[in-house]
Write an enzyme that holds these catalytic residues in place. Sequence first.
Site, short mmCIF file in Angstrom:
data_model
loop_
_atom_site.label_atom_id
_atom_site.label_comp_id
_atom_site.label_asym_id
_atom_site.label_seq_id
_atom_site.Cartn_x
_atom_site.Cartn_y
_atom_site.Cartn_z
N LEU A 7 66.20 11.40 11.39
CA LEU A 7 64.99 11.99 10.11
C LEU A 7 64.67 13.60 10.04
CD1 LEU A 7 62.41 9.08 11.65
CD2 LEU A 7 62.85 10.23 9.70
N GLY A 8 65.11 14.50 12.11
CA GLY A 8 65.43 15.62 11.32
C GLY A 8 65.21 16.76 12.51
N GLY A 10 65.70 20.00 15.15
CA GLY A 10 65.12 21.56 15.71
C GLY A 10 65.92 22.53 16.54
N GLY A 13 66.65 20.08 19.65
CA GLY A 13 67.16 18.33 20.18
C GLY A 13 67.48 17.82 18.08
N LYS A 14 66.64 16.41 18.46
CA LYS A 14 66.75 15.64 17.06
C LYS A 14 66.29 14.45 17.12
CE LYS A 14 71.55 13.19 18.07
NZ LYS A 14 73.01 13.69 17.49
N VAL A 15 65.79 14.08 16.49
CA VAL A 15 64.75 13.32 16.30
C VAL A 15 64.94 11.73 15.34
CG1 VAL A 15 62.53 11.93 15.60
CG2 VAL A 15 62.82 14.72 16.28
N LYS A 30 62.41 11.20 19.70
CA LYS A 30 62.67 12.85 20.02
C LYS A 30 63.86 12.94 21.15
CE LYS A 30 61.24 17.67 19.80
NZ LYS A 30 60.55 18.57 20.15
N ASP A 128 52.82 26.23 18.56
CA ASP A 128 54.08 26.38 17.29
C ASP A 128 53.22 25.33 16.22
OD1 ASP A 128 55.99 26.58 15.99
OD2 ASP A 128 57.15 24.55 17.11
#
Length: 258
Positions: A7-8, A10, A13-15, A30, A128
Amino acid sequence: YRNICTLGKGNFGKVLLAEDLTTGEQVAIKVVDKRLFKNGDQKQHAQREQSICEEFATELKHKNIVQIYDVISDEECIYVVMEYVQGGELFDRIKQDQKLTEPLARRWFREIVEAVSYIHENGIVHRDLKPENVLIDKKQRVRVCDFGFGKRIRERQEVLSTYCGSPFYAAPEMVTATPYRGPPVDMWSCGVILYAMLTGTLPFQGDDMPQLFRKISHGLYNTPRFISPDAAHLINRLLCKNAKDRITAAACLDHPWL
Ligand code: ATP
Ligand code: MG
């Protein structure tokens, strides 16, 4: 869990979108790879994200914050299992429409501030906040996510010093490396988000970091004429250079524009 897709991505890490095999429900996971953390600061960051998420999973619940179901950890990774929010990022909504209408911005901004007010009341700062970390759900409601820089503050007056988040959303006290209190830093970021929603641009920009930081530290920005006086007043109370005089989340909810 069965992995469906990514999904995304950063910084840490990743989601993933996944299916919970016991319920058939779709969840977002996540995955933070602890092996990517080299120095003590980064390791501490991972540890903090894990403990904040665990706290959210067990104690905290708010209609405008992504619900965390479970936090699993092994030698290599931390897995934060959370509800899947389908509508994408606020960031993309602003980009798509160039800017939001005041009624829509008002509705979403109120929900963002309700979420922020809730975490502040519970002694947590986000650090953030930005439109990439604000998701919109199927019912067009706001869900704040990403507590990667979140921190628990033990006492009301506790001061922090870690630089966090995106420079465009960072408060003057953060870019000048002054020890800061957490909640006002979140309120400044809310001011930048509100400005971005209403104008489709950022209040503080620069050709390079020193120039950007100079503008932020002086609190210098332009207010376009099409912004209503009440909205402009609220932005002004949020993008207030002096953290002590900056509006709080609770007071923000009582502001005439909201
Ligand atoms: P960090 O700043 O700690 O490195 P990150 O930016 O890597 O965090 P997140 O912001 O938590 O990670 O997630 C990255 C992106 O994945 C989000 O911006 C969003 O697009 C997507 N995402 C995160 N959580 C969800 C969710 N629950 N449902 C749908 N999409 C999500
Ligand atoms: Mg993020």
